[in-house]
Design a protein around this motif. Structure first.
Motif, PDB file in Angstrom:
ATOM      1  N   LYS A 157      -6.331  -3.688  27.878  1.00 52.47           N
ATOM      2  CA  LYS A 157      -5.106  -2.976  27.551  1.00 52.47           C
ATOM      3  C   LYS A 157      -4.381  -2.576  28.835  1.00 52.47           C
ATOM      4  CE  LYS A 157      -7.582  -1.116  23.560  1.00 52.47           C
ATOM      5  NZ  LYS A 157      -8.230   0.085  22.990  1.00 52.47           N
ATOM      6  N   ASP A 158      -3.086  -2.710  28.851  1.00 51.90           N
ATOM      7  CA  ASP A 158      -2.263  -2.370  30.011  1.00 51.90           C
ATOM      8  C   ASP A 158      -2.636  -3.176  31.252  1.00 51.90           C
ATOM      9  OD1 ASP A 158      -0.841  -0.461  28.531  1.00 51.90           O
ATOM     10  OD2 ASP A 158      -2.317   1.097  28.990  1.00 51.90           O
ATOM     11  N   GLY A 159      -3.312  -4.312  31.068  1.00 52.83           N
ATOM     12  CA  GLY A 159      -3.620  -5.163  32.204  1.00 52.83           C
ATOM     13  C   GLY A 159      -4.878  -4.800  32.948  1.00 52.83           C
ATOM     14  N   GLY A 160      -5.469  -3.653  32.652  1.00 46.40           N
ATOM     15  CA  GLY A 160      -6.699  -3.232  33.315  1.00 46.40           C
ATOM     16  C   GLY A 160      -6.458  -2.572  34.659  1.00 46.40           C
ATOM     17  N   SER A 161      -7.502  -1.916  35.180  1.00 45.76           N
ATOM     18  CA  SER A 161      -7.449  -1.230  36.472  1.00 45.76           C
ATOM     19  C   SER A 161      -8.867  -1.024  36.967  1.00 45.76           C
ATOM     20  CB  SER A 161      -6.770   0.138  36.329  1.00 45.76           C
ATOM     21  OG  SER A 161      -7.671   1.099  35.791  1.00 45.76           O
ATOM     22  N   PRO A 162      -9.039  -0.538  38.219  1.00 43.54           N
ATOM     23  CA  PRO A 162     -10.390  -0.233  38.699  1.00 43.54           C
ATOM     24  C   PRO A 162     -11.064   0.915  37.957  1.00 43.54           C
ATOM     25  CG  PRO A 162      -8.925  -0.621  40.546  1.00 43.54           C
ATOM     26  CD  PRO A 162      -8.058  -0.517  39.325  1.00 43.54           C
ATOM     27  N   PHE A 163     -10.412   1.422  36.902  1.00 46.56           N
ATOM     28  CA  PHE A 163     -11.001   2.487  36.085  1.00 46.56           C
ATOM     29  C   PHE A 163     -11.187   2.055  34.635  1.00 46.56           C
ATOM     30  CE2 PHE A 163      -8.761   4.425  39.615  1.00 46.56           C
ATOM     31  CZ  PHE A 163      -9.790   5.137  40.202  1.00 46.56           C
ATOM     32  N   SER A 164     -11.016   0.776  34.367  1.00 48.17           N
ATOM     33  CA  SER A 164     -11.200   0.287  33.001  1.00 48.17           C
ATOM     34  C   SER A 164     -12.658   0.406  32.572  1.00 48.17           C
ATOM     35  CB  SER A 164     -10.763  -1.183  32.907  1.00 48.17           C
ATOM     36  OG  SER A 164      -9.379  -1.323  33.123  1.00 48.17           O
ATOM     37  N   ASP A 165     -12.868   0.622  31.276  1.00 53.96           N
ATOM     38  CA  ASP A 165     -14.221   0.602  30.718  1.00 53.96           C
ATOM     39  C   ASP A 165     -14.192  -0.173  29.411  1.00 53.96           C
ATOM     40  OD1 ASP A 165     -13.248   2.343  28.730  1.00 53.96           O
ATOM     41  OD2 ASP A 165     -13.921   4.116  29.818  1.00 53.96           O
ATOM     42  N   LEU A 166     -15.302  -0.193  28.706  1.00 58.83           N
ATOM     43  CA  LEU A 166     -15.392  -1.007  27.496  1.00 58.83           C
ATOM     44  C   LEU A 166     -14.338  -0.643  26.458  1.00 58.83           C
ATOM     45  CD1 LEU A 166     -19.257  -1.340  26.884  1.00 58.83           C
ATOM     46  CD2 LEU A 166     -17.750  -2.738  28.319  1.00 58.83           C
ATOM     47  N   SER A 167     -13.926   0.613  26.444  1.00 61.44           N
ATOM     48  CA  SER A 167     -12.936   1.041  25.456  1.00 61.44           C
ATOM     49  C   SER A 167     -11.563   0.449  25.719  1.00 61.44           C
ATOM     50  CB  SER A 167     -12.847   2.574  25.425  1.00 61.44           C
ATOM     51  OG  SER A 167     -12.281   3.068  26.631  1.00 61.44           O
ATOM     52  N   ASP A 168     -11.355  -0.090  26.919  1.00 59.23           N
ATOM     53  CA  ASP A 168     -10.057  -0.672  27.270  1.00 59.23           C
ATOM     54  C   ASP A 168      -9.948  -2.146  26.903  1.00 59.23           C
ATOM     55  OD1 ASP A 168      -8.692   1.585  28.588  1.00 59.23           O
ATOM     56  OD2 ASP A 168     -10.361   1.451  29.988  1.00 59.23           O
ATOM     57  N   ILE A 169     -11.007  -2.718  26.339  1.00 59.11           N
ATOM     58  CA  ILE A 169     -10.961  -4.120  25.923  1.00 59.11           C
ATOM     59  C   ILE A 169     -10.159  -4.234  24.624  1.00 59.11           C
ATOM     60  CG2 ILE A 169     -12.313  -6.110  25.191  1.00 59.11           C
ATOM     61  CD1 ILE A 169     -14.655  -4.978  26.844  1.00 59.11           C
ATOM     62  N   ASP A 170      -9.189  -5.125  24.622  1.00 55.03           N
ATOM     63  CA  ASP A 170      -8.454  -5.423  23.400  1.00 55.03           C
ATOM     64  C   ASP A 170      -9.273  -6.472  22.650  1.00 55.03           C
ATOM     65  OD1 ASP A 170      -6.713  -6.325  21.409  1.00 55.03           O
ATOM     66  OD2 ASP A 170      -4.940  -5.978  22.652  1.00 55.03           O
ATOM     67  N   GLU A 171     -10.112  -6.021  21.737  1.00 54.77           N
ATOM     68  CA  GLU A 171     -11.059  -6.911  21.078  1.00 54.77           C
ATOM     69  C   GLU A 171     -10.374  -8.009  20.273  1.00 54.77           C
ATOM     70  OE1 GLU A 171     -13.817  -4.579  18.860  1.00 54.77           O
ATOM     71  OE2 GLU A 171     -14.590  -3.518  20.620  1.00 54.77           O
ATOM     72  N   ALA A 172      -9.216  -7.688  19.686  1.00 54.75           N
ATOM     73  CA  ALA A 172      -8.512  -8.663  18.862  1.00 54.75           C
ATOM     74  C   ALA A 172      -7.990  -9.838  19.687  1.00 54.75           C
ATOM     75  CB  ALA A 172      -7.362  -7.995  18.125  1.00 54.75           C
TER      76      ALA A 172
END
Length: 300
Positions: free
Chosen positions: A164-179
């Motif tokens: 989501k939002d392209g990701g960042s060095p703070f992304s975690d599993l919750s930021d994955i767009d599963e769809a």
């Protein structure tokens, strides 16, 4: 997920790489520490058997400095050991990992010397090409925050997930767009991701554990680019307690590590030639750590 780190990381990269891969942090030859030249300097590492360490011990001894390598089995241990005074230095982590530790623990460990930046790779015992990984397969990533975020960015670059939002060095599993993602992702302790290979389609494996798992660095299906300026937060470092930032013996050890031919040869061997040597001044490292740590605080 905030995009604030994009600007801050770029600033950190500009500061860290302003001196390029050239400027070297050093100390006067023959310098001794505040506790005396005969004291043993204890250095925490992950992967004591890596070839650079035997070369480093010899090179340090030739300069009259005795070191003792303290081997840790996981990344969670060397920083608390340094904080508590059980060791004098550690060398296992990159800048962003230290920044996250300092913020989480309320500590002020400092980066006093740079070593290399290493690409982070995706490995598999089932597939020879990342394109062959099947829809719905599971891929493992490290569970510590900094390496997990970087691993997710690798998976996104490889076309396996979308963040989501392209990701960042703070992304975690919750930021994955599963769809919109091809694979499922699970998080494991970094030292365990190689062991998971029989049970998953692929795994992000940190350099420290690649050869221990019987793998070769060129076995990676995909890696990020260690020479990219955006990789500045992932420069590996020697860390010390803040009060020891100007310790002449420690700074002499940094100089030895950065310039000794046998040490550099060992580093190349232990990374399969994939590491990019980075020699930054203490000032540049301090500025980079400050910038990255502010980003960590802003995103916590």
């Amino acid at each position: 997920m905030s995009r604030r780190f994009t600007t801050l990381a770029a600033a950190a990269a500009a500061v860290a790489l302003a001196t390029g891969l050239a400027g070297c942090a050093s100390a006067d030859a023959g310098a001794t520490g505040s506790d005396g030249a005969d004291d043993v300097v204890k250095i925490g590492v992950v992967g004591k058997s890596d070839p650079q360490w035997a070369a480093f011990e010899k090179a340090a001894k030739d300069e009259g400095i005795e070191i003792e390598l303290v081997d840790f089995g996981s990344y969670e241990l060397p920083n608390p050991a340094l904080t508590e005074g059980e060791i004098d230095l550690n060398q296992f982590q990159h800048v962003i990992y230290l920044a996250q530790y300092n913020e989480a623990a309320g500590e002020d460990l400092v980066a006093i010397g740079s070593t290399q930046t290493y690409p982070l790779g995706l490995y598999s015992s089932k597939y020879d090409d990342v394109k062959d990984i099947a829809e719905g397969d599971t891929v493992a990533v490290p569970d510590d925050a900094s390496n997990q975020a970087r691993g997710l960015l690798v998976l996104q670059s490889a076309g396996l997930i979308e963040l989501k939002d392209g990701g960042s060095p703070f992304s975690d599993l919750s930021d994955i767009d599963e769809a919109k993602s091809k694979v499922k992702v699970t998080a494991l302790e970094a030292a365990l991701t190689p062991e998971a290979l029989p049970d998953v389609a692929a795994a992000i494996i940190n350099n420290d554990f690649v050869e221990e798992a019987g793998l070769k660095f060129d076995d990676a299906l995909f890696t990020d680019d260690a020479s990219d300026p955006a990789a500045a937060p992932y420069v590996n470092i020697f860390a010390s307690r803040a009060d020891d930032a100007d310790n002449e013996t420690y700074l002499k050890l940094i100089e030895i590590f950065q310039t000794d031919e046998a040490v550099q040869k060992g580093l190349a061997e232990s990374s399969g030639g994939t590491g990019v040597t980075v020699q930054l001044s203490q000032e540049d490292l301090a500025n980079t750590l400050k910038t990255v740590q502010k980003a960590v605080a802003d995103n916590s």
